[in-house]
Design a protein around this motif. Structure first.
Motif, PDB file in Angstrom:
ATOM      1  N   GLN A  84       0.826  -1.201   0.000  1.00  0.00           N
ATOM      2  CA  GLN A  84       0.000   0.000   0.000  1.00  0.00           C
ATOM      3  C   GLN A  84       0.865   1.257   0.000  1.00  0.00           C
ATOM      4  O   GLN A  84       1.967   1.273   0.521  1.00  0.00           O
ATOM      5  CB  GLN A  84      -0.947  -0.015   1.199  1.00  0.00           C
ATOM      6  CG  GLN A  84      -1.912  -1.186   1.197  1.00  0.00           C
ATOM      7  CD  GLN A  84      -2.620  -1.355  -0.131  1.00  0.00           C
ATOM      8  OE1 GLN A  84      -3.329  -0.450  -0.588  1.00  0.00           O
ATOM      9  NE2 GLN A  84      -2.430  -2.507  -0.771  1.00  0.00           N
ATOM     10  N   LEU A  85       0.332   2.319  -0.583  1.00  0.00           N
ATOM     11  CA  LEU A  85       1.102   3.545  -0.776  1.00  0.00           C
ATOM     12  C   LEU A  85       1.573   4.147   0.544  1.00  0.00           C
ATOM     13  O   LEU A  85       0.921   3.995   1.573  1.00  0.00           O
ATOM     14  CB  LEU A  85       0.254   4.574  -1.529  1.00  0.00           C
ATOM     15  CG  LEU A  85      -0.162   4.201  -2.950  1.00  0.00           C
ATOM     16  CD1 LEU A  85      -1.104   5.264  -3.505  1.00  0.00           C
ATOM     17  CD2 LEU A  85       1.051   4.023  -3.852  1.00  0.00           C
ATOM     18  N   ASN A  86       2.685   4.873   0.477  1.00  0.00           N
ATOM     19  CA  ASN A  86       3.189   5.551   1.664  1.00  0.00           C
ATOM     20  C   ASN A  86       2.203   6.580   2.196  1.00  0.00           C
ATOM     21  O   ASN A  86       2.077   6.762   3.403  1.00  0.00           O
ATOM     22  CB  ASN A  86       4.516   6.247   1.358  1.00  0.00           C
ATOM     23  CG  ASN A  86       5.685   5.279   1.358  1.00  0.00           C
ATOM     24  OD1 ASN A  86       5.607   4.198   1.924  1.00  0.00           O
ATOM     25  ND2 ASN A  86       6.771   5.673   0.706  1.00  0.00           N
ATOM     26  N   GLY A  87       1.515   7.277   1.291  1.00  0.00           N
ATOM     27  CA  GLY A  87       0.598   8.322   1.728  1.00  0.00           C
ATOM     28  C   GLY A  87       1.325   9.371   2.553  1.00  0.00           C
ATOM     29  O   GLY A  87       2.427   9.798   2.214  1.00  0.00           O
ATOM     30  N   ASP A  88       0.719   9.789   3.671  1.00  0.00           N
ATOM     31  CA  ASP A  88       1.427  10.687   4.570  1.00  0.00           C
ATOM     32  C   ASP A  88       2.073   9.862   5.681  1.00  0.00           C
ATOM     33  O   ASP A  88       2.007   8.629   5.682  1.00  0.00           O
ATOM     34  CB  ASP A  88       0.498  11.777   5.133  1.00  0.00           C
ATOM     35  CG  ASP A  88      -0.685  11.200   5.898  1.00  0.00           C
ATOM     36  OD1 ASP A  88      -0.606  10.043   6.366  1.00  0.00           O
ATOM     37  OD2 ASP A  88      -1.699  11.913   6.045  1.00  0.00           O
ATOM     38  N   PHE A  89       2.698  10.538   6.640  1.00  0.00           N
ATOM     39  CA  PHE A  89       3.428   9.815   7.684  1.00  0.00           C
ATOM     40  C   PHE A  89       2.505   8.910   8.493  1.00  0.00           C
ATOM     41  O   PHE A  89       2.900   7.825   8.925  1.00  0.00           O
ATOM     42  CB  PHE A  89       4.139  10.812   8.608  1.00  0.00           C
ATOM     43  CG  PHE A  89       4.974  10.154   9.670  1.00  0.00           C
ATOM     44  CD1 PHE A  89       6.015   9.301   9.335  1.00  0.00           C
ATOM     45  CD2 PHE A  89       4.721  10.389  11.016  1.00  0.00           C
ATOM     46  CE1 PHE A  89       6.788   8.682  10.307  1.00  0.00           C
ATOM     47  CE2 PHE A  89       5.486   9.786  11.999  1.00  0.00           C
ATOM     48  CZ  PHE A  89       6.525   8.923  11.646  1.00  0.00           C
TER      49      PHE A  89
END
Length: 251
Positions: free
Chosen positions: A88-93
């Motif tokens: 799954q994408l890193n996205g935000d922290f």
């Protein structure tokens, strides 16, 4: 190429580590602060080392002139066997941290059992990895609690990340015939037996972080069988570019 059951199981373990390591490299130079940047990089290096150990062993089992590099850079998306959560994408922290925590808790439960495998090489890899993943869990749980109890915004982001990723956690405990058979031989770990320990850890942490366990949703599975989300293809394209562009390149 058809892999033996032991090769496939070893690839499942290695691919999850490798894909998660590749995801964490995306934070190099972009993390919220220098300390976190270095911590994520070091965790990524640990996971890369674990992935290399598993893939090297898979190549040794299978033979056929395979090595860790051919397995890492020469397979297509449908030939990867990692858990969907790892890709799954890193996205935000908050997204990265929640993904990491959920997998760290699973890795601790998994490797603490795998080190008793009748397969001595799997047991040796797990014995080294368990020391690393226990640190990973301390790091991710610490930040989970800190941000869950932080500002209204940090709490909201952590809860939203948990809600988005929860549907991928069911696969952590999904067992197919291959894993059940190897577990009965004392080689593999039956993932169904990891749920109680994982839930005890995760539910305790969520409570400490003032986060609410999401409502049960339809879980996504299939990663271990090569059925992935739309996110794995671009990740592999980036990771494999150099070897695909210059096959057999030697530095």
């Amino acid at each position: 190429m058809t892999y033996s059951p032991l090769t496939t199981y070893t690839l499942r373990l290695g691919d999850t580590c490798l894909v998660l390591a590749q995801r964490l490299t995306g934070w190099c130079g972009h993390a919220p602060e220098l300390e976190i940047d270095l911590a994520l990089a070091n965790i990524g290096l640990d996971l890369l080392g674990q992935g290399r150990n598993f893939l090297s062993y898979a190549a040794e089992i299978q033979g056929e002139q395979l090595d860790e590099d051919r397995l890492a850079f020469g397979r297509d998306e449908r030939q990867y066997h990692n858990l969907l959560l790892a890709e799954q994408l890193n996205g935000d922290f908050a997204d990265t941290l929640m993904r990491q925590y959920l997998l760290d808790a699973w890795h601790v439960a998994l490797f603490s059992r795998l080190l008793h495998s009748r397969d001595l090489q799997l047991a040796a890899i797990a014995a080294k990895a368990i020391k690393e993943v226990r640190y990973h869990l301390r790091f991710s749980r610490g930040w989970l609690v800190r941000l869950g109890n932080g500002t209204e915004l940090s709490h909201q982001k952590m809860q939203s990340s948990l809600n988005r990723l929860w549907r991928f956690t069911g696969e952590l405990f999904h067992a197919d015939e291959l894993e059940i058979s190897l577990a009965e031989q004392g080689i593999a770990v039956d993932p169904r037996g990891l749920r109680d320990e994982w839930e005890a850890e995760v539910f305790s942490a969520l409570n400490d972080a003032s986060l609410v366990k999401p409502q049960e949703a339809q879980y996504r599975t299939g990663g271990k069988q090569g059925l992935h989300t739309e996110h794995l293809g671009p990740l592999l394209a980036e990771m494999q570019y150099l070897q695909r562009a210059y096959p057999e390149l030697q530095w």
